[in-house]
Design a protein around this motif. Structure first.
Motif, PDB file in Angstrom:
ATOM      1  N   ARG A   1      34.112  50.871  10.139  1.00  0.00           N
ATOM      2  CA  ARG A   1      33.567  51.515   8.932  1.00  0.00           C
ATOM      3  C   ARG A   1      34.194  52.886   8.702  1.00  0.00           C
TER       4      ARG A   1
ATOM      5  N   GLN B   1      26.084  53.615  -0.412  1.00  0.00           N
ATOM      6  CA  GLN B   1      25.409  54.680  -1.174  1.00  0.00           C
ATOM      7  C   GLN B   1      25.736  54.575  -2.667  1.00  0.00           C
TER       8      GLN B   1
ATOM      9  N   ARG C   1      18.777  39.356  16.316  1.00  0.00           N
ATOM     10  CA  ARG C   1      19.186  40.459  17.184  1.00  0.00           C
ATOM     11  C   ARG C   1      18.035  41.381  17.588  1.00  0.00           C
TER      12      ARG C   1
ATOM     13  N   SER D   1      30.625  54.122   2.221  1.00  0.00           N
ATOM     14  CA  SER D   1      29.827  55.013   1.357  1.00  0.00           C
ATOM     15  C   SER D   1      29.884  54.562  -0.100  1.00  0.00           C
TER      16      SER D   1
ATOM     17  N   LYS E   1      33.622  32.000   7.408  1.00  0.00           N
ATOM     18  CA  LYS E   1      34.224  30.871   8.133  1.00  0.00           C
ATOM     19  C   LYS E   1      33.900  30.930   9.635  1.00  0.00           C
TER      20      LYS E   1
ATOM     21  N   ARG F   1      31.104  62.196   8.732  1.00  0.00           N
ATOM     22  CA  ARG F   1      32.521  61.835   8.516  1.00  0.00           C
ATOM     23  C   ARG F   1      33.428  63.046   8.669  1.00  0.00           C
TER      24      ARG F   1
ATOM     25  N   GLU G   1      26.363  43.742   6.441  1.00  0.00           N
ATOM     26  CA  GLU G   1      25.715  43.496   7.740  1.00  0.00           C
ATOM     27  C   GLU G   1      26.056  42.086   8.254  1.00  0.00           C
TER      28      GLU G   1
ATOM     29  N   GLY H   1      30.673  40.374  11.000  1.00  0.00           N
ATOM     30  CA  GLY H   1      31.494  40.050  12.171  1.00  0.00           C
ATOM     31  C   GLY H   1      32.556  41.096  12.453  1.00  0.00           C
ATOM     32  N   LYS H   2      32.281  42.360  12.089  1.00  0.00           N
ATOM     33  CA  LYS H   2      33.271  43.416  12.322  1.00  0.00           C
ATOM     34  C   LYS H   2      33.514  43.630  13.817  1.00  0.00           C
ATOM     35  N   THR H   3      32.422  43.619  14.584  1.00  0.00           N
ATOM     36  CA  THR H   3      32.563  43.837  16.023  1.00  0.00           C
ATOM     37  C   THR H   3      33.432  42.736  16.635  1.00  0.00           C
ATOM     38  N   THR H   4      33.212  41.527  16.158  1.00  0.00           N
ATOM     39  CA  THR H   4      33.999  40.388  16.644  1.00  0.00           C
ATOM     40  C   THR H   4      35.458  40.548  16.184  1.00  0.00           C
TER      41      THR H   4
HETATM   42  N1  T5A Z   1      26.646  52.939   6.539  1.00  0.00           N
HETATM   43  C1  T5A Z   1      27.754  53.290   7.243  1.00  0.00           C
HETATM   44  C2  T5A Z   1      26.413  53.445   5.255  1.00  0.00           C
HETATM   45  O1  T5A Z   1      25.396  53.159   4.635  1.00  0.00           O
HETATM   46  N2  T5A Z   1      27.343  54.286   4.708  1.00  0.00           N
HETATM   47  C3  T5A Z   1      28.472  54.699   5.388  1.00  0.00           C
HETATM   48  O2  T5A Z   1      29.275  55.484   4.855  1.00  0.00           O
HETATM   49  C4  T5A Z   1      28.681  54.172   6.711  1.00  0.00           C
HETATM   50  C5  T5A Z   1      29.900  54.585   7.478  1.00  0.00           C
HETATM   51  C6  T5A Z   1      25.853  51.226  10.491  1.00  0.00           C
HETATM   52  C7  T5A Z   1      25.031  51.255   9.219  1.00  0.00           C
HETATM   53  O3  T5A Z   1      25.382  52.396   8.460  1.00  0.00           O
HETATM   54  C8  T5A Z   1      25.668  52.011   7.140  1.00  0.00           C
HETATM   55  C9  T5A Z   1      26.122  50.582   7.245  1.00  0.00           C
HETATM   56  C10 T5A Z   1      25.279  50.031   8.361  1.00  0.00           C
HETATM   57  O4  T5A Z   1      24.050  49.593   7.817  1.00  0.00           O
HETATM   58  P1  T5A Z   1      25.848  49.663  12.608  1.00  0.00           P
HETATM   59  O5  T5A Z   1      24.810  49.506  13.662  1.00  0.00           O
HETATM   60  O6  T5A Z   1      27.111  50.338  13.011  1.00  0.00           O
HETATM   61  O7  T5A Z   1      25.209  50.409  11.363  1.00  0.00           O
HETATM   62  O8  T5A Z   1      26.016  48.234  12.030  1.00  0.00           O
HETATM   63  P2  T5A Z   1      27.153  47.412  11.381  1.00  0.00           P
HETATM   64  O9  T5A Z   1      28.379  48.246  11.237  1.00  0.00           O
HETATM   65  O10 T5A Z   1      26.609  46.770  10.159  1.00  0.00           O
HETATM   66  O11 T5A Z   1      27.426  46.329  12.466  1.00  0.00           O
HETATM   67  P3  T5A Z   1      26.703  44.962  12.748  1.00  0.00           P
HETATM   68  O12 T5A Z   1      26.655  44.778  14.236  1.00  0.00           O
HETATM   69  O13 T5A Z   1      25.392  44.853  12.025  1.00  0.00           O
HETATM   70  O14 T5A Z   1      27.619  43.929  12.095  1.00  0.00           O
HETATM   71  P4  T5A Z   1      29.025  43.380  12.499  1.00  0.00           P
HETATM   72  O15 T5A Z   1      29.685  44.279  13.492  1.00  0.00           O
HETATM   73  O16 T5A Z   1      29.744  43.140  11.244  1.00  0.00           O
HETATM   74  O17 T5A Z   1      28.702  42.004  13.120  1.00  0.00           O
HETATM   75  P5  T5A Z   1      28.920  41.395  14.602  1.00  0.00           P
HETATM   76  O18 T5A Z   1      30.352  41.246  14.886  1.00  0.00           O
HETATM   77  O19 T5A Z   1      28.061  42.138  15.572  1.00  0.00           O
HETATM   78  O20 T5A Z   1      28.325  39.973  14.324  1.00  0.00           O
HETATM   79  C11 T5A Z   1      26.979  39.777  13.990  1.00  0.00           C
HETATM   80  C12 T5A Z   1      26.487  38.432  14.555  1.00  0.00           C
HETATM   81  O21 T5A Z   1      27.185  37.385  13.898  1.00  0.00           O
HETATM   82  C13 T5A Z   1      27.870  36.556  14.833  1.00  0.00           C
HETATM   83  C14 T5A Z   1      28.059  37.423  16.081  1.00  0.00           C
HETATM   84  O22 T5A Z   1      28.175  36.649  17.230  1.00  0.00           O
HETATM   85  C15 T5A Z   1      26.789  38.250  16.064  1.00  0.00           C
HETATM   86  O23 T5A Z   1      25.733  37.532  16.631  1.00  0.00           O
HETATM   87  N3  T5A Z   1      29.151  36.187  14.204  1.00  0.00           N
HETATM   88  C16 T5A Z   1      29.422  34.950  13.742  1.00  0.00           C
HETATM   89  N4  T5A Z   1      28.669  33.840  13.692  1.00  0.00           N
HETATM   90  C17 T5A Z   1      29.263  32.733  13.138  1.00  0.00           C
HETATM   91  N5  T5A Z   1      30.552  32.722  12.646  1.00  0.00           N
HETATM   92  C18 T5A Z   1      31.315  33.817  12.689  1.00  0.00           C
HETATM   93  N6  T5A Z   1      32.566  33.797  12.185  1.00  0.00           N
HETATM   94  C19 T5A Z   1      30.756  35.014  13.249  1.00  0.00           C
HETATM   95  N7  T5A Z   1      31.219  36.276  13.419  1.00  0.00           N
HETATM   96  C20 T5A Z   1      30.234  36.978  13.999  1.00  0.00           C
END
Ligand code: T5A
Length: 209
Positions: free
Chosen positions: A96, A105, A149, A101, A188, A74, A14, A17-20
């Protein structure tokens, strides 16, 4: 690989920063002149998005139900989105995929590697990623980032041990097939992460193109 199209997956705990990172990957693929689609798991197509709702917003789910639903979503995603794109020669970038998984899991829920591997063989089979970008981060840092968030989903509410176990599982999985992974130090700065992703793609370009 099917045709010349490549399948790239993006993984991490979590707030890694995948979205970034996806924004940087899109820019790289645009420069490479690649035809691609971006998708996500759980979800990526209508039935799988409905399953995502159950997965992230149910009050409670048993661990085995969670695993089965992840793979049910999936399967729809693979059959209706990923395979058709790859078969047309279109690259696929998924936020992802199956490694999540193994991590969440298998590791987090402690269902173990073997049961996930069985599901992986059964559902994913040969549709494996050509490159997995693992955004590696200590869970405390990632969770701190997403704290502001607002409403957390069901999985984000787990305790810190859960996130430590899944982080270890991600790292262990990458060790099994190191050439398939680009491991990025996601703790980083934005700029350093971006540069690391660009550099990883440059070093894999010949292999991928
Ligand atoms: N899941 C999924 C399972 O349990 N099993 C599976 O098989 C699959 C496929 C999906 C959930 O499902 C689980 C995993 C997850 O819990 P989701 O809503 O799609 O849920 O959530 P995530 O994929 O976790 O996405 P997130 O939005 O939570 O995380 P991200 O995309 O990694 O993070 P991002 O880019 O939004 O960044 C988070 C914050 O950090 C800042 C960003 O600006 C943002 O505010 N940030 C930084 N700050 C400082 N320095 C940096 N380098 C930064 N990069 C980003």
């Amino acid at each position: 690989m099917i045709n010349n199209a490549r399948f790239i997956t993006l993984e991490g705990s979590e707030g890694a920063g995948k979205t970034t990172a996806l924004k940087t990957i899109k820019k790289i693929l645009n420069i490479w002149g690649v035809d691609y689609i971006c998708t996500r798991e759980p979800g990526g197509e209508p039935n799988a998005e409905k399953i995502r709702e159950i997965l992230l917003h149910s009050e409670h789910l048993h661990a085995k139900t969670e695993l089965l639903l992840m793979f049910a979503a999936r399967n729809e995603h693979i059959e209706n989105v990923i395979k058709p794109a790859l078969n047309k020669g279109v690259w696929v970038v998924s936020d992802r995929f199956v490694d999540a998984s193994y991590a969440y899991q298998g590791g987090g829920r402690e269902l173990g590697y073997e049961v996930v591997k069985w599901m992986d063989d059964f559902i994913v089979g040969e549709v494996q990623a050509d490159l997995t970008v693992l955004m590696d981060i200590e869970p405390e840092i990632g969770l701190q980032r997403i704290k502001s968030r607002g409403q957390a989903d069901r999985i984000e509410l787990e305790g810190i041990d859960f996130f430590h176990r899944l982080t270890k599982s991600y790292r262990d999985k990458a060790k099994l097939e190191p050439s398939k992974y680009a491991i990025i130090d996601a703790s980083k700065s934005f700029k350093a992460v971006k540069l690391a992703i660009v550099s990883a793609f440059e070093s894999k370009k010949q292999e991928l193109m």
